[in-house]
Write a protein that holds these residues in place. Structure first.
Motif, PDB file in Angstrom:
ATOM      1  N   UNK A  61      12.185  30.830  -3.236  1.00 57.15           N
ATOM      2  CA  UNK A  61      12.003  31.512  -1.954  1.00 57.15           C
ATOM      3  C   UNK A  61      10.551  31.525  -1.481  1.00 57.15           C
ATOM      4  N   UNK A  62       9.607  31.128  -2.334  1.00 58.94           N
ATOM      5  CA  UNK A  62       8.203  31.363  -1.962  1.00 58.94           C
ATOM      6  C   UNK A  62       7.257  30.383  -2.645  1.00 58.94           C
ATOM      7  N   UNK A  63       7.535  29.104  -2.558  1.00 60.94           N
ATOM      8  CA  UNK A  63       6.612  28.151  -3.180  1.00 60.94           C
ATOM      9  C   UNK A  63       6.206  27.094  -2.158  1.00 60.94           C
ATOM     10  N   UNK A  64       5.234  26.276  -2.520  1.00 55.19           N
ATOM     11  CA  UNK A  64       4.891  25.154  -1.666  1.00 55.19           C
ATOM     12  C   UNK A  64       6.105  24.276  -1.433  1.00 55.19           C
ATOM     13  N   UNK A  65       6.941  24.093  -2.475  1.00 59.90           N
ATOM     14  CA  UNK A  65       8.129  23.244  -2.354  1.00 59.90           C
ATOM     15  C   UNK A  65       9.134  23.836  -1.367  1.00 59.90           C
ATOM     16  N   UNK A  66       9.262  25.162  -1.377  1.00 52.81           N
ATOM     17  CA  UNK A  66      10.182  25.815  -0.434  1.00 52.81           C
ATOM     18  C   UNK A  66       9.714  25.549   1.003  1.00 52.81           C
ATOM     19  N   UNK A  67       8.405  25.588   1.200  1.00 54.02           N
ATOM     20  CA  UNK A  67       7.904  25.289   2.550  1.00 54.02           C
ATOM     21  C   UNK A  67       8.143  23.830   2.927  1.00 54.02           C
ATOM     22  N   UNK A  68       8.060  22.933   1.953  1.00 53.92           N
ATOM     23  CA  UNK A  68       8.403  21.532   2.229  1.00 53.92           C
ATOM     24  C   UNK A  68       9.861  21.463   2.692  1.00 53.92           C
ATOM     25  N   UNK A  69      10.735  22.203   2.020  1.00 55.35           N
ATOM     26  CA  UNK A  69      12.152  22.218   2.398  1.00 55.35           C
ATOM     27  C   UNK A  69      12.333  22.770   3.809  1.00 55.35           C
ATOM     28  N   UNK A  70      11.586  23.828   4.138  1.00 56.99           N
ATOM     29  CA  UNK A  70      11.701  24.391   5.492  1.00 56.99           C
ATOM     30  C   UNK A  70      11.304  23.350   6.533  1.00 56.99           C
ATOM     31  N   UNK A  71      10.282  22.564   6.206  1.00 60.27           N
ATOM     32  CA  UNK A  71       9.836  21.543   7.157  1.00 60.27           C
ATOM     33  C   UNK A  71      10.813  20.383   7.251  1.00 60.27           C
ATOM     34  N   UNK A  72      11.504  20.120   6.125  1.00 58.24           N
ATOM     35  CA  UNK A  72      12.432  18.992   6.095  1.00 58.24           C
ATOM     36  C   UNK A  72      13.709  19.287   6.878  1.00 58.24           C
ATOM     37  N   UNK A  73      13.979  20.575   7.146  1.00 59.40           N
ATOM     38  CA  UNK A  73      15.296  20.970   7.672  1.00 59.40           C
ATOM     39  C   UNK A  73      15.240  21.721   9.001  1.00 59.40           C
ATOM     40  N   UNK A  74      14.544  21.178   9.995  1.00 52.96           N
ATOM     41  CA  UNK A  74      14.485  21.921  11.267  1.00 52.96           C
ATOM     42  C   UNK A  74      15.874  22.144  11.867  1.00 52.96           C
ATOM     43  N   UNK A  75      16.796  21.195  11.633  1.00 58.40           N
ATOM     44  CA  UNK A  75      18.141  21.345  12.218  1.00 58.40           C
ATOM     45  C   UNK A  75      18.865  22.559  11.614  1.00 58.40           C
ATOM     46  N   UNK A  76      18.549  22.857  10.370  1.00 60.39           N
ATOM     47  CA  UNK A  76      19.121  24.026   9.705  1.00 60.39           C
ATOM     48  C   UNK A  76      18.685  25.301  10.445  1.00 60.39           C
ATOM     49  N   UNK A  77      17.430  25.315  10.860  1.00 63.97           N
ATOM     50  CA  UNK A  77      16.916  26.503  11.566  1.00 63.97           C
ATOM     51  C   UNK A  77      17.602  26.656  12.913  1.00 63.97           C
ATOM     52  N   UNK A  78      17.804  25.534  13.599  1.00 63.64           N
ATOM     53  CA  UNK A  78      18.453  25.595  14.902  1.00 63.64           C
ATOM     54  C   UNK A  78      19.875  26.124  14.818  1.00 63.64           C
ATOM     55  N   UNK A  79      20.541  25.779  13.722  1.00 62.05           N
ATOM     56  CA  UNK A  79      21.947  26.195  13.565  1.00 62.05           C
ATOM     57  C   UNK A  79      22.091  27.641  13.139  1.00 62.05           C
ATOM     58  N   UNK A  80      21.060  28.183  12.499  1.00 57.82           N
ATOM     59  CA  UNK A  80      21.205  29.524  11.903  1.00 57.82           C
ATOM     60  C   UNK A  80      20.077  30.469  12.325  1.00 57.82           C
ATOM     61  N   UNK A  81      19.975  30.768  13.608  1.00 55.54           N
ATOM     62  CA  UNK A  81      18.929  31.722  14.004  1.00 55.54           C
ATOM     63  C   UNK A  81      19.215  33.099  13.409  1.00 55.54           C
ATOM     64  N   UNK A  82      18.166  33.809  13.061  1.00 55.41           N
ATOM     65  CA  UNK A  82      18.323  35.165  12.514  1.00 55.41           C
ATOM     66  C   UNK A  82      17.561  36.116  13.424  1.00 55.41           C
ATOM     67  N   UNK A  83      18.295  36.994  14.058  1.00 52.50           N
ATOM     68  CA  UNK A  83      17.628  37.925  14.968  1.00 52.50           C
ATOM     69  C   UNK A  83      16.895  39.001  14.176  1.00 52.50           C
ATOM     70  N   UNK A  84      15.917  39.623  14.820  1.00 55.67           N
ATOM     71  CA  UNK A  84      15.145  40.681  14.160  1.00 55.67           C
ATOM     72  C   UNK A  84      16.025  41.911  13.984  1.00 55.67           C
ATOM     73  N   UNK A  85      15.916  42.593  12.848  1.00 53.70           N
ATOM     74  CA  UNK A  85      16.700  43.830  12.678  1.00 53.70           C
ATOM     75  C   UNK A  85      16.108  44.932  13.561  1.00 53.70           C
ATOM     76  N   UNK A  86      16.884  45.974  13.824  1.00 57.44           N
ATOM     77  CA  UNK A  86      16.284  47.086  14.571  1.00 57.44           C
ATOM     78  C   UNK A  86      15.887  48.162  13.569  1.00 57.44           C
ATOM     79  N   UNK A  87      14.584  48.235  13.335  1.00 58.98           N
ATOM     80  CA  UNK A  87      14.051  49.141  12.312  1.00 58.98           C
ATOM     81  C   UNK A  87      13.708  50.498  12.931  1.00 58.98           C
ATOM     82  N   UNK A  88      13.785  51.539  12.096  1.00 57.99           N
ATOM     83  CA  UNK A  88      13.539  52.897  12.586  1.00 57.99           C
ATOM     84  C   UNK A  88      12.063  53.199  12.808  1.00 57.99           C
TER      85      UNK A  88
END
Ligand SMILES: [Zn+2]
Length: 549
Positions: A61-88
């Motif tokens: 969840x938190x390595x240089x390799x994980x960031x490589x994966x995030x960069x490799x998968x922009x289409x994954x981000x487009x398919x799965x947007x995560x909205x901000x939670x509503x915090x108190x």
């Protein structure tokens, strides 16, 4: 002073021999206390299941390799947007992000907490990438986190091993852990990654030599396992064996376990290392051999690395494995050589229930769980996001707790390679709630040497999850009613409401100062970073003590 009484729930706290007893959990100032005044704030947990917060012993969840994966998968981000939670709390800025197989940092923290997990460890960080790992953990809210430092193919360590000086290797390991702000020693395909980088394509056996006859996987394992134990690190050396993913690799796994000869060690994602090979060359399950060995040897522990059907992203320091997966699947990939410290590869992957190998991998994971003789020594993981997302843990728990459901699923998957596997023959076992509490919190916390995690005794961190019981265990475990992190109610009525900053879990073992002179010379000659700039600074949380076990 924040006080909270979680009143009247059925408490599953196996570390304190509590198995569903109805009682109150009292919290003051972020810790569990024996009692509170009657007027203290109260959370009605009658009819609900109360467990310690979940502890993930192995994820990415938190390595240089994980960031490589995030960069490799922009289409994954487009398919799965995560909205901000509503915090108190207006002081906590809610953040949107992307989910998918490799969620962005904030979304990772929110979703782990939303599942009732409060502690997570990234299992593979190249020490030179420690800064990005810490900054990613800084951006992963709520959960306490740390990471393991990759050392099994580290150029400087391999040079030390070649000199035969095991003491200096241990001192170097101690220095690296402190310099990187890491928590444990990680070994990935020892020598095998470096051999592949040099052009070797053959399998790596325990006595395969790397350059010199003095450097072999066996010696690397001995040196690093002994280092972790001599330094009395809270967690044993965390081992990803040679030949991951290859048919017949169970022989390597068993040989590695035997080579450690009684030493304390942790074997990770065992599912990926439990493949037999039939005389006709076909894959078969070797789960029974592996788990029987583990059951019989108390010095070793493991996590499963369960495969779950659906999309995954493989992220590993075992670059040669990723090369093979890329060649066989034809999917895009990234390979990054990280300054001679380790390797890194990323390949997106799909586990399909009609694919014979994927079905076998899925079945092997279940066999390991269902044949395990000691839940304290075989704990839950999917090697997120390698075998599947951490978001699939509730579905995995359902497979373990509900035999009828499991048998139905077994009937649906491709049967071609399942002949002779224990799962195909039918396994009756159903995990109890207490056993689930062991494999998801009490067990990992104990294996990690986290004395204040994974239990609800007086003095423990007040990380607590409250579930509403449901016949469908996947429903129950996917939406806890309440989650408390260090005394703060972060999930209320199933909604994320607060996102406090998590703490960093790291060690700083003592080491012989004289070893740094040679390390400094090495940096001057070979590294792109100056020795003085290598150690991370500014970690806010004190190190976890070493020497306690
Ligand atoms: Zn992993």
């Amino acid at each position: 002073m924040i006080q909270l009484r979680i009143a009247g729930g059925s408490v599953y706290d196996p570390a304190n021999d509590t198995d569903g007893d109805v009682r109150d959990i009292c919290i003051e100032d972020g810790r569990i206390v024996a009692s509170l005044p009657d007027a203290a704030p109260r959370l009605d947990a009658r009819g609900m299941v109360v467990m310690p917060g979940g502890v993930d012993i192995h994820c990415h969840v938190a390595s240089g390799s994980v960031n490589v994966a995030r960069r490799l998968l922009p289409e994954d981000h487009g398919r799965h947007p995560a909205t901000a939670p509503s915090l108190d709390d207006p002081a906590e800025v809610p953040r949107s992000g992307a989910a998918g197989t490799v969620p962005t940092t904030f979304t990772t923290g929110y979703r782990y907490a939303g599942l009732g997990y409060t502690t997570v460890f990234d299992a593979a960080v190249a020490p030179i990438m420690a800064r990005t790992a810490h900054s990613q953990l800084d951006d992963t809210p709520i959960v306490d986190g740390g990471f393991f430092a990759l050392l099994g193919n580290d150029d400087y360590l391999l040079r030390l091993i070649d000199t035969g000086d095991r003491e200096r290797s241990r001192e170097y390991a101690a220095w690296v852990l402190g310099a990187a702000g890491a928590y444990a020693i990680k070994i990935v395909n020892p020598a095998g990654v470096e051999l592949w980088k040099r052009g070797t394509k053959e399998r790596t056996d325990l006595d395969t030599t790397l350059g010199s006859s003095r450097v072999t996987p066996r010696v690397i394992l001995e040196v690093l396992v002994d280092s972790a134990n001599a330094l009395k690190l809270p967690h044993a050396a965390h081992i990803h064996c040679n030949n991951l993913g290859l048919p017949g690799n169970s022989a390597t796994t068993l040989a590695t376990m035997a080579a450690l000869d009684g030493r304390r060690a942790h074997f990770t994602h065992l599912q990926f290392h439990s493949y037999g090979k039939s005389p006709d060359g076909r894959w078969r399950s070797a789960a029974r051999e592996i788990i029987e060995y583990l059951n019989a040897h108390e010095n070793i522990s493991g996590d499963v690395g369960q495969v779950m059907f659906g999309s995954a992203t493989t992220i590993t320091a075992d670059a040669p494995v990723e090369y093979l997966l890329h060649k066989s699947s034809g999917r895009k990939w990234a390979n990054v050589d990280i300054e001679l410290e380790t390797g890194c590869g990323v390949v997106p992957h799909e586990y399909r229930d009609r694919n014979a190998v994927a079905a076998l991998q899925w079945a092997i994971g279940l066999e390991l769980f269902l044949l395990s003789g000691d839940p304290w020594r075989l704990v839950l993981s999917t090697d997120h996001p390698n075998g599947g997302s951490f978001m699939s843990y509730p579905e995995l728990i359902r497979l373990l707790m509900d035999r009828a459901y499991r048998d139905e699923q077994i009937g649906r998957v491709e049967q071609k390679l399942l002949a002779g596997s224990a799962v195909a023959d039918g396994l009756e076992r159903e995990y109890s709630l207490s056993e689930i509490a062991i494999i998801t919190r009490a067990g990992p916390a104990r294996l990690l040497g986290l004395q204040n995690k994974g239990h609800l005794g007086v003095g423990a961190d007040a990380d607590v999850t409250v579930y509403a019981p449901h016949d469908n265990r996947a429903t129950m475990f996917s939406t806890p009613r309440y989650v408390v992190k260090r005394g703060v109610l972060v999930v209320e009525e199933g909604q994320l409401r607060r996102a406090p900053t998590g703490r960093r879990l790291h060690v700083r073992p003592p080491f012989e100062q004289s070893v740094t002179r040679d390390i400094e010379r090495y940096f001057d000659r070979y590294a792109t970073v100056r020795y003085a700039n290598y150690p991370v600074a500014g970690l806010h949380d004190p190190p976890v003590p070493v020497g306690a076990r």
